[in-house]
Design a protein around this motif. Structure first.
Motif, PDB file in Angstrom:
ATOM      1  N   ARG A 206      -1.289  14.819  16.587  1.00 12.97           N
ATOM      2  CA  ARG A 206      -0.460  15.931  16.068  1.00 12.97           C
ATOM      3  C   ARG A 206       0.562  16.367  17.105  1.00 12.97           C
ATOM      4  O   ARG A 206       1.691  16.728  16.763  1.00 12.97           O
ATOM      5  N   MET A 207       0.181  16.332  18.380  1.00 11.88           N
ATOM      6  CA  MET A 207       1.161  16.675  19.430  1.00 11.88           C
ATOM      7  C   MET A 207       2.279  15.648  19.447  1.00 11.88           C
ATOM      8  O   MET A 207       3.449  15.986  19.637  1.00 11.88           O
ATOM      9  N   SER A 208       1.933  14.379  19.258  1.00  9.08           N
ATOM     10  CA  SER A 208       2.960  13.338  19.242  1.00  9.08           C
ATOM     11  C   SER A 208       3.952  13.597  18.109  1.00  9.08           C
ATOM     12  O   SER A 208       5.169  13.557  18.290  1.00  9.08           O
ATOM     13  N   LYS A 209       3.418  13.892  16.933  1.00  9.39           N
ATOM     14  CA  LYS A 209       4.275  14.153  15.766  1.00  9.39           C
ATOM     15  C   LYS A 209       5.196  15.360  16.014  1.00  9.39           C
ATOM     16  O   LYS A 209       6.382  15.326  15.720  1.00  9.39           O
ATOM     17  N   ARG A 210       4.634  16.400  16.598  1.00 11.32           N
ATOM     18  CA  ARG A 210       5.353  17.676  16.761  1.00 11.32           C
ATOM     19  C   ARG A 210       6.316  17.665  17.942  1.00 11.32           C
ATOM     20  O   ARG A 210       7.388  18.272  17.887  1.00 11.32           O
ATOM     21  N   LEU A 211       5.942  16.955  19.021  1.00  8.95           N
ATOM     22  CA  LEU A 211       6.730  17.056  20.261  1.00  8.95           C
ATOM     23  C   LEU A 211       7.523  15.792  20.591  1.00  8.95           C
ATOM     24  O   LEU A 211       8.494  15.859  21.330  1.00  8.95           O
ATOM     25  N   ILE A 212       7.096  14.624  20.064  1.00 12.19           N
ATOM     26  CA  ILE A 212       7.752  13.376  20.449  1.00 12.19           C
ATOM     27  C   ILE A 212       8.446  12.707  19.260  1.00 12.19           C
ATOM     28  O   ILE A 212       9.611  12.336  19.353  1.00 12.19           O
ATOM     29  N   GLU A 213       7.738  12.559  18.168  1.00 11.97           N
ATOM     30  CA  GLU A 213       8.267  11.757  17.048  1.00 11.97           C
ATOM     31  C   GLU A 213       9.069  12.606  16.054  1.00 11.97           C
ATOM     32  O   GLU A 213       9.202  12.229  14.892  1.00 11.97           O
ATOM     33  N   VAL A 214       9.611  13.680  16.529  1.00 11.95           N
ATOM     34  CA  VAL A 214      10.345  14.608  15.657  1.00 11.95           C
ATOM     35  C   VAL A 214      11.490  13.868  14.947  1.00 11.95           C
ATOM     36  O   VAL A 214      12.305  13.206  15.589  1.00 11.95           O
ATOM     37  N   GLY A 215      11.516  13.947  13.613  1.00  6.57           N
ATOM     38  CA  GLY A 215      12.608  13.315  12.861  1.00  6.57           C
ATOM     39  C   GLY A 215      12.417  11.830  12.615  1.00  6.57           C
ATOM     40  O   GLY A 215      13.261  11.192  11.997  1.00  6.57           O
TER      41      GLY A 215
END
Ligand SMILES: CC(C)(COP(=O)(O)OP(=O)(O)OC[C@H]1O[C@@H](n2cnc3c(N)ncnc32)[C@H](O)[C@@H]1OP(=O)(O)O)[C@@H](O)C(=O)NCCC(=O)NCCS
Length: 159
Positions: free
Chosen positions: A25-34
């Motif tokens: 979830r951190m990856s989705k929210r902080l890294i893979e945005v968009g």
């Protein structure tokens, strides 16, 4: 979320299987945005289990302040993901995560660290430069054929 006063409040350690969902979830929210979400819990869990990967966490108490995933091969180590919760940015958490992984790479006899970062992620590019990484080349369409990456490299022997 309480902000620690110093980096001393942050403890590094290997991820537990139960961290997979929070990290994803951190990856989705902080890294893979968009971008499409590619680091889902199952993929993170595989890296936690895999002998050639290290999933490192930075905790404040039981809370995850940051994480990094590095994959080792014979000649290089690939830093797949790194993120620090915004509340904990600027304290040196990112630096500690990377330095811990670099020490591990040296111990494993792997001296070249490679990573890709979104070309538009100017802050992360500065961060890695501060840590001694050089920009090697631009890779067009690296992210889902729509976004460019910058490949960054650090040779720990030279360092
Ligand atoms: C990039 C990121 C990991 C930095 O983590 P951090 O814990 O805030 O970084 P640190 O506090 O350890 O900073 C280390 C050095 O980098 C510098 N730095 C960090 N972020 C910076 C920025 N946005 N611009 C310029 N320099 C920066 C710091 O000034 C510090 O320099 P110094 O140690 O020489 O004084 C964090 O901002 C983040 O998770 N961003 C979102 C996710 C991301 O972009 N991940 C990387 C790509 S996968």
């Amino acid at each position: 979320m309480e902000i620690p006063k110093t980096i001393a409040d942050v403890t590094l350690g290997l991820a537990r299987p139960s961290d997979a969902t929070t990290i994803a979830r951190m990856s989705k929210r902080l890294i893979e945005v968009g971008l499409p979400w590619s680091w889902k819990p199952g993929r993170v869990a595989e890296h936690i289990r895999h002998r050639e990967s290290v999933v490192l966490t930075a905790r404040v108490g039981e809370e995850l302040a940051g994480f990094a995933i590095m994959q080792f091969s014979d000649k290089t180590a690939h830093l797949n993901l790194l993120a620090v919760e915004p509340t904990y940015e600027g304290l040196g958490v990112g630096r500690r995560l990377v330095e811990w992984l670099e020490e591990t790479a040296i111990t494993a006899g792997t001296f070249v660290i490679v990573l890709e970062v979104r070309a538009t992620n100017v802050g992360a590019r500065w961060f890695y430069r501060r840590l001694g990484y050089r920009e090697d080349r631009c890779i067009a369409g690296y992210y889902c054929r729509v976004e460019n990456a910058v490949r960054m490299v650090r040779d720990l022997k030279v360092a």
